[in-house]
Design a protein around this motif. Structure first.
Motif, PDB file in Angstrom:
ATOM      1  N   CYS A   1       1.356  -1.845   0.485  1.00 42.73           N
ATOM      2  CA  CYS A   1      -0.062  -0.044   0.009  1.00 42.73           C
ATOM      3  C   CYS A   1       0.841   1.476  -0.107  1.00 42.73           C
ATOM      4  O   CYS A   1       0.104   2.495  -0.531  1.00 42.73           O
ATOM      5  CB  CYS A   1      -0.722  -0.287   1.383  1.00 42.73           C
ATOM      6  SG  CYS A   1      -0.207   0.192   2.964  1.00 42.73           S
TER       7      CYS A   1
ATOM      8  N   GLU B   1      -9.110  -0.394  -4.520  1.00 37.38           N
ATOM      9  CA  GLU B   1      -8.817  -0.378  -3.056  1.00 37.38           C
ATOM     10  C   GLU B   1      -8.028   0.436  -2.194  1.00 37.38           C
ATOM     11  O   GLU B   1      -6.781  -0.028  -2.253  1.00 37.38           O
ATOM     12  CB  GLU B   1      -9.010  -1.899  -2.552  1.00 37.38           C
ATOM     13  CG  GLU B   1      -9.788  -1.782  -0.402  1.00 37.38           C
ATOM     14  CD  GLU B   1      -9.260  -3.149  -0.192  1.00 37.38           C
ATOM     15  OE1 GLU B   1      -8.198  -3.484   0.325  1.00 37.38           O
ATOM     16  OE2 GLU B   1     -10.771  -3.868  -0.354  1.00 37.38           O
ATOM     17  N   GLY B   2      -7.945   1.621  -2.749  1.00 37.90           N
ATOM     18  CA  GLY B   2      -7.073   2.859  -2.095  1.00 37.90           C
ATOM     19  C   GLY B   2      -5.936   3.088  -3.246  1.00 37.90           C
ATOM     20  O   GLY B   2      -5.795   1.847  -4.313  1.00 37.90           O
ATOM     21  N   THR B   3      -4.641   2.384  -2.223  1.00 43.96           N
ATOM     22  CA  THR B   3      -3.549   2.347  -2.959  1.00 43.96           C
ATOM     23  C   THR B   3      -3.007   0.682  -3.078  1.00 43.96           C
ATOM     24  O   THR B   3      -1.793   0.248  -3.364  1.00 43.96           O
ATOM     25  CB  THR B   3      -2.446   2.996  -2.717  1.00 43.96           C
ATOM     26  OG1 THR B   3      -2.156   2.999  -1.457  1.00 43.96           O
ATOM     27  CG2 THR B   3      -1.977   4.583  -2.836  1.00 43.96           C
ATOM     28  N   ARG B   4      -3.551  -0.224  -2.495  1.00 41.93           N
ATOM     29  CA  ARG B   4      -3.315  -1.500  -1.922  1.00 41.93           C
ATOM     30  C   ARG B   4      -3.747  -2.429  -3.361  1.00 41.93           C
ATOM     31  O   ARG B   4      -3.577  -3.674  -3.318  1.00 41.93           O
ATOM     32  CB  ARG B   4      -3.859  -1.941  -1.139  1.00 41.93           C
ATOM     33  CG  ARG B   4      -5.112  -1.690  -0.598  1.00 41.93           C
ATOM     34  CD  ARG B   4      -5.509  -1.886   1.061  1.00 41.93           C
ATOM     35  NE  ARG B   4      -6.548  -3.241   1.540  1.00 41.93           N
ATOM     36  CZ  ARG B   4      -5.896  -4.302   2.152  1.00 41.93           C
ATOM     37  NH1 ARG B   4      -5.216  -5.030   2.514  1.00 41.93           N
ATOM     38  NH2 ARG B   4      -7.315  -5.170   2.038  1.00 41.93           N
TER      39      ARG B   4
END
Length: 140
Positions: free
Chosen positions: A83, A102-105
């Motif tokens: 992430c 999902e976000g940076t992950r």
């Protein structure tokens, strides 16, 4: 050719109840091994368990950032990256509006047909060579 599982525990991690999720995870797994075979600078890719998820590392060269496969809450299956890496922002810049994140992950999937060798293979190759390549220029 489908690579053998590294251990019975890793094979069991693919035994998810949703058949479409299992198919998608196996497609991503195959793409990871195919991409690694075409990326000699990454060296050998090893399949291990991390946090109960199948994970792919470059133990001999240390060039890569770990890739993980799993079932997130918001989708059928996902390809996870570290992430705090630049991988998801770079991927979103290279392939705008093509995926759910999902976000940076993670890149999220609902259908195995959504796994595309060209763009997802690009992300996998960038992860396998993360520590030896220049980052993309991402506007702040």
């Amino acid at each position: 050719m489908k690579p053998a599982f590294a251990s019975p525990e890793i094979e069991a991690a693919f035994a998810v109840s949703d058949p479409l999720a299992r198919e998608g995870l196996l497609r991503l797994r195959q793409l990871i091994f195919e991409t690694a075979a075409e990326t000699p600078e990454a060296g050998r890719v090893e399949e291990v368990l991390r946090w109960g998820q199948p994970s792919y590392v470059t133990p001999e060269t240390g060039t890569g950032s770990t890739l993980r496969l799993g079932v997130p809450k918001g989708a059928r299956f996902a390809l996870f990256v570290h992430c705090q890496s630049r991988l998801i922002p770079e991927f979103a810049l290279a392939f705008p509006a093509w995926d759910r994140f999902e976000g940076t992950r993670a890149v999220l999937f609902n259908d195995p047909e959504d796994v595309e060798p060209l763009r997802h293979g690009w992300l996998i190759k960038r992860a396998l060579t993360y520590k030896i390549r220049a980052p993309l220029d991402i506007p702040a």
